[in-house]
Design a protein around this motif. Structure first.
Motif, PDB file in Angstrom:
ATOM      1  N   GLY A 151      25.000  -2.434 -12.280  1.00  0.00           N
ATOM      2  CA  GLY A 151      25.344  -3.811 -11.903  1.00  0.00           C
ATOM      3  C   GLY A 151      24.189  -4.738 -12.200  1.00  0.00           C
ATOM      4  N   ASN A 152      24.509  -5.997 -12.395  1.00  0.00           N
ATOM      5  CA  ASN A 152      23.474  -6.968 -12.749  1.00  0.00           C
ATOM      6  C   ASN A 152      23.522  -8.190 -11.851  1.00  0.00           C
ATOM      7  N   GLY A 153      23.843  -7.951 -10.569  1.00  0.00           N
ATOM      8  CA  GLY A 153      23.865  -9.053  -9.612  1.00  0.00           C
ATOM      9  C   GLY A 153      22.595  -9.052  -8.766  1.00  0.00           C
ATOM     10  N   ASN A 154      22.528  -9.988  -7.829  1.00  0.00           N
ATOM     11  CA  ASN A 154      21.341 -10.068  -6.964  1.00  0.00           C
ATOM     12  C   ASN A 154      21.216  -8.854  -6.055  1.00  0.00           C
ATOM     13  N   VAL A 155      22.350  -8.229  -5.709  1.00  0.00           N
ATOM     14  CA  VAL A 155      22.245  -7.040  -4.858  1.00  0.00           C
ATOM     15  C   VAL A 155      21.587  -5.904  -5.643  1.00  0.00           C
ATOM     16  N   ALA A 156      21.938  -5.762  -6.923  1.00  0.00           N
ATOM     17  CA  ALA A 156      21.309  -4.734  -7.768  1.00  0.00           C
ATOM     18  C   ALA A 156      19.791  -4.956  -7.794  1.00  0.00           C
ATOM     19  N   PRO A 368      33.720 -11.835  -2.426  1.00  0.00           N
ATOM     20  CA  PRO A 368      32.328 -11.513  -2.073  1.00  0.00           C
ATOM     21  C   PRO A 368      31.286 -12.151  -2.987  1.00  0.00           C
ATOM     22  N   SER A 369      31.253 -13.466  -3.013  1.00  0.00           N
ATOM     23  CA  SER A 369      30.180 -14.108  -3.769  1.00  0.00           C
ATOM     24  C   SER A 369      29.788 -15.401  -3.082  1.00  0.00           C
ATOM     25  N   GLY A 370      28.583 -15.833  -3.396  1.00  0.00           N
ATOM     26  CA  GLY A 370      28.063 -17.064  -2.817  1.00  0.00           C
ATOM     27  C   GLY A 370      26.948 -16.759  -1.846  1.00  0.00           C
ATOM     28  N   VAL A 371      26.000 -17.694  -1.791  1.00  0.00           N
ATOM     29  CA  VAL A 371      24.840 -17.521  -0.915  1.00  0.00           C
ATOM     30  C   VAL A 371      25.174 -18.038   0.483  1.00  0.00           C
ATOM     31  N   ILE A 372      24.224 -17.886   1.393  1.00  0.00           N
ATOM     32  CA  ILE A 372      24.481 -18.231   2.804  1.00  0.00           C
ATOM     33  C   ILE A 372      24.986 -19.669   2.919  1.00  0.00           C
TER      34      ILE A 372
END
Ligand SMILES: Cc1cc2nc3c(=O)[nH]c(=O)nc-3n(C[C@H](O)[C@H](O)[C@H](O)COP(=O)(O)OP(=O)(O)OC[C@H]3O[C@@H](n4cnc5c(N)ncnc54)[C@H](O)[C@@H]3O)c2cc1C
Ligand SMILES: NC(=O)c1ccc[n+]([C@@H]2O[C@H](COP(=O)([O-])OP(=O)(O)OC[C@H]3O[C@@H](n4cnc5c(N)ncnc54)[C@H](OP(=O)(O)O)[C@@H]3O)[C@@H](O)[C@H]2O)c1
Length: 454
Positions: A151-156, A368-372
């Protein structure tokens, strides 16, 4: 309208639930909000998702504390809606219910070997190091040489960075003590982050990518062939967003860097999709297929598998391909998108019409996307829809919304429920323990300890 205060249930004490609650509590006429969470602790992914080495982001919890101080606020923790109390029961006792329960599961990759020991969803790994009571005893094996993050998202990027931190970088954080022990004993030498598309299509953001270049004991590695854009990306670069262009620049700068004597590496790979995870009883390698990029009719760029494969030896695979929302019985649910279907936050039934008194916000509304911060606008939109319905006399009419009836409901169905005061005690206790060692808090992680009286 009656003279009594309107009573609203909000399900999920994460950012979306809190922002919606805050907006309702500021509104006229007087509204009382009961905020439910399946955990005894509030804040959702701010406590159990956001990386512990990002304390400034976790500090958004102060905003939620102020909301909890407002008159009319009450929290019932340790109550899972759909298990302990049903949707139908909430509808008997509240004028309206806002579902804000996030995305509690992981997306599957659907490949052989996905469930071999040593192949974990990033959702579980993140919850483990953040001391979530359902996951704190996950016990991942980091006595290995290489981990591959898909995966290449911020969680990765988060999970890769957490595995690459030095003990001195971990020490001042609120990472669970159980996880610090395992991280510090880790024998990891290489952490590979594999994206199925190229550097221009990566979902992570600039600050997170830049952080990988500043790790104390790990070099970031990009092979020149991975930094070179494919023809589709090259053609799209000039019109790409500024942050996407910057991601490419940073990756290309990383490709110029020389390896230093740091003991670990974080290697960024692109155009690779997982095909199979293999091993004798546990993960030993992952087979990846090389992709090329193709432009779809709608203008999006998709990865298409070639005939070329590559096998990467590894002892751990973290599948960071996204979170997934789960249904609650009786509440509308879109099985394909794994969200509650809605119009401006009003839940929509199978007939496509709003279900009276049922609303949604946050990840279970948008996916499941977007910041706080995204959840603030989202929570306010939903709360405004509810307020509009209230003023128009379109809210639901419960059987008995008296305080006494709600208390009876909880006493009958979840006597183990805890109130906000219980959390205030946990919070004070955790912070006190943290103070002594210069950490923001030392987390209490087991169900038993979280529910024990202090
Ligand atoms: C690993 C990770 C790191 C992140 N880092 C950042 C970051 O650094 N900065 C940033 O801005 N954003 C970050 N985000 C995004 C941010 O956390 C989300 O946008 C936000 O938390 C979503 O809010 P939510 O309220 O919809 O869901 P959640 O935060 O998930 O809250 C949902 C709540 O509902 C509760 N719940 C679930 N089911 C039930 C039920 N049946 N009954 C009762 N309660 C229930 C859960 O226990 C939880 O408390 C991160 C996300 C992840 C996954
Ligand atoms: N510091 C922060 O601000 C922070 C930290 C963590 C999380 N967050 C936010 O939280 C949200 C969730 O983050 P996330 O990383 O879970 O999700 P995400 O941003 O949606 O990234 C998911 C990644 O998984 C890839 N993927 C999906 N299915 C795949 C498959 N079958 N095989 C291979 N790769 C696959 C996607 O690739 P494609 O693009 O090709 O589909 C994408 O790179 C995001 O909005 C994120 O920004 C923010």
């Amino acid at each position: 309208m009656t003279n009594r205060a309107h009573r609203i249930a909000v399900v999920g004490a994460g950012p979306a639930g809190f922002y919606a609650t805050g907006h309702l509590l500021d509104a006229e006429p007087e509204i009382e909000v009961d905020l439910y969470d399946r955990l005894p602790t509030p804040w959702g992914l701010v406590r159990h998702g956001v990386a512990p080495d990002h304390p400034k982001i976790k500090a958004v919890s102060r905003v939620f504390e102020k909301i909890a101080d407002k008159p009319g606020f009450r929290m019932f923790g340790n109550v899972e809606i759909g298990r302990d109390v049903s949707h139908a029961q909430l509808m008997e006792h509240y004028d309206g219910v806002i579902y804000a329960y996030g995305a509690q599961a992981d997306r599957r990759m659907g490949i052989p070997g996905e469930d071999l020991p040593g192949s974990l969803p990033a959702t579980a790994f993140v919850a483990w190091y953040n001391g979530h009571p359902d996951f704190y005893n996950l016990d991942p094996n980091l006595q290995i040489e290489r981990a591959v993050v898909i995966g290449n998202g911020n969680v990765a990027v988060d999970v890769a960075r957490m595995m690459a931190l030095a003990p001195e970088e971990l020490a001042p954080t609120d990472t669970g003590d159980h996880a610090i022990e395992i991280f510090n004993a880790s024998t990891l030498q290489d952490i590979v982050i594999a994206g199925r598309r190229g550097p221009l299509q990566a979902a992570y953001t600039n600050p997170e990518l830049l952080e990988l270049g500043e790790l104390q004991i790990a070099d970031v590695i990009v092979r020149p062939e991975d930094a070179k854009l494919d023809p589709i990306s090259q053609a799209a670069l000039a019109d790409a967003s500024q942050p996407d262009q910057r991601n490419v620049e940073v990756v290309q700068e990383y490709a110029q860097r020389a390896r230093t004597d740091k003991p670990r590496t974080v290697t960024l790979r692109y155009l690779l999709s997982p095909l199979e995870i293999r091993g004798d009883g546990r993960v030993e390698e992952i087979v990846m297929v090389k992709n090329r990029l193709e432009l779809s009719d709608d203008g999006s760029v998709r990865a298409v598998a070639t005939d070329e494969t590559e096998t990467i030896p590894c002892g751990l695979v973290l599948r960071s391909v996204g979170y997934r929302g789960l249904p609650v019985e009786g509440v509308p649910f879109d099985e394909k998108r794994c969200v509650i279907p809605h119009a401006d936050g009003r839940a929509l039934g199978a007939d496509g019409k709003p279900v009276t008194g049922v609303y949604c916000t946050g990840w279970i509304k948008r996916g499941p996307s977007g910041v706080i911060g995204t959840n603030k606008k989202c929570g306010v939109e939903t709360a405004d829809a509810l307020l509009e319905d209230l003023h128009a006399g379109r809210l639901h009419t419960p059987t008995d919304a008296s305080l006494v009836a709600v208390e009876r409901l909880i006493a009958d169905h979840r006597p183990e429920a805890v109130e906000y005061a219980h959390w205030v005690d946990i919070d004070a206790h955790e912070r006190e323990r943290g103070d002594a060692t210069g950490r923001p808090r030392i987390k209490i992680c087991s169900w038993e300890d979280l529910l024990a009286k202090r």
